[in-house]
Write a protein that holds these residues in place. Structure first.
Motif, PDB file in Angstrom:
ATOM      1  N   SER A  70       0.744  -1.027   0.038  1.00  0.00           N
ATOM      2  CA  SER A  70      -0.080  -0.142  -0.165  1.00  0.00           C
ATOM      3  C   SER A  70       0.777   1.143  -0.059  1.00  0.00           C
ATOM      4  N   GLY A  71       1.857   1.357   0.933  1.00  0.00           N
ATOM      5  CA  GLY A  71       2.760   2.521   0.975  1.00  0.00           C
ATOM      6  C   GLY A  71       3.597   2.727  -0.277  1.00  0.00           C
ATOM      7  N   ALA A  72       3.931   1.531  -1.001  1.00  0.00           N
ATOM      8  CA  ALA A  72       4.721   1.574  -2.244  1.00  0.00           C
ATOM      9  C   ALA A  72       3.737   2.230  -3.208  1.00  0.00           C
ATOM     10  N   VAL A  73       2.486   1.700  -3.422  1.00  0.00           N
ATOM     11  CA  VAL A  73       1.578   2.026  -4.300  1.00  0.00           C
ATOM     12  C   VAL A  73       1.120   3.767  -4.266  1.00  0.00           C
ATOM     13  N   SER A 100       2.184  -0.035 -10.712  1.00  0.00           N
ATOM     14  CA  SER A 100       1.622  -0.527  -9.560  1.00  0.00           C
ATOM     15  C   SER A 100       1.760  -2.111  -9.855  1.00  0.00           C
ATOM     16  N   ASP A 101       1.077  -2.495 -11.097  1.00  0.00           N
ATOM     17  CA  ASP A 101       0.854  -4.141 -11.151  1.00  0.00           C
ATOM     18  C   ASP A 101       2.205  -4.534 -11.162  1.00  0.00           C
ATOM     19  N   GLU A 102       3.363  -4.088 -11.725  1.00  0.00           N
ATOM     20  CA  GLU A 102       4.848  -4.382 -11.789  1.00  0.00           C
ATOM     21  C   GLU A 102       5.502  -4.530 -10.401  1.00  0.00           C
ATOM     22  N   LEU A 103       4.810  -3.754  -9.549  1.00  0.00           N
ATOM     23  CA  LEU A 103       5.354  -3.582  -8.104  1.00  0.00           C
ATOM     24  C   LEU A 103       4.780  -4.845  -7.491  1.00  0.00           C
TER      25      LEU A 103
END
Length: 167
Positions: A70-73, A100-103
């Protein structure tokens, strides 16, 4: 985003996220946002860290989606998302969704036991009241901070410099 760095150390981003979580200053989502802010975009509003405060322990302790994701997105949205209403053909939304999908695919592919984003599965068997899960969550936080920094650097053309890491 005018004060963006010319180069970054993703190892430093990872270290900073892990350390602020380890010492108890922030939880996973807040730690990632804070480390990205410190190392990549110092003019990012400090309030964005506060915006990440509801995500830890799988969104409000519900143990749903991992707070590190969540924080990364949130960080990817800050750099690449839209801030004004637009239609679904807006290239910004496609871009940030792809990133975001890559992440999240990166997170899934690194999990041997559970290839999902569910905090519940990742802390299964841990006594959360004793903090048994903390080292694992610190590692997830560092991993996602590192991956997020790499994506941001790649997309914005920021050089990655690993030598001379300052801690």
């Amino acid at each position: 985003m005018s004060k963006r760095k010319d180069y970054i150390s993703v190892k430093q981003v990872q270290y900073d996220a892990e350390e602020v979580f380890r010492i108890g200053g922030f939880y996973c989502s807040e730690a990632i946002i804070s480390a990205i802010r410190k190392n990549i975009a110092p003019d990012m509003p400090q309030d964005l860290v506060a915006a990440g405060s509801g995500f830890p322990i799988g969104v409000g302790r519900s143990r749903c989606m991992c707070g590190a994701i969540s924080g990364a997105v949130v960080c990817l949205g800050y750099f690449f998302g839209r801030s004004q209403p637009s239609d679904s053909n807006d290239p910004k939304i496609d871009h940030v969704m792809r990133l975001s999908d890559e992440l999240q695919q990166s997170f899934r592919s690194n999990r041997e036991k559970y290839q999902n984003l569910c905090c519940h599965h990742h802390v299964e068997g841990f006594d959360l009241t004793t903090g048994q899960h903390k080292n694992q969550c610190i590692a997830f936080t560092g991993e996602m901070a590192n991956k997020t920094a790499r994506i941001i650097a790649r997309e914005l053309g920021i050089k990655i410099k690993e030598e001379g890491m300052v801690v």
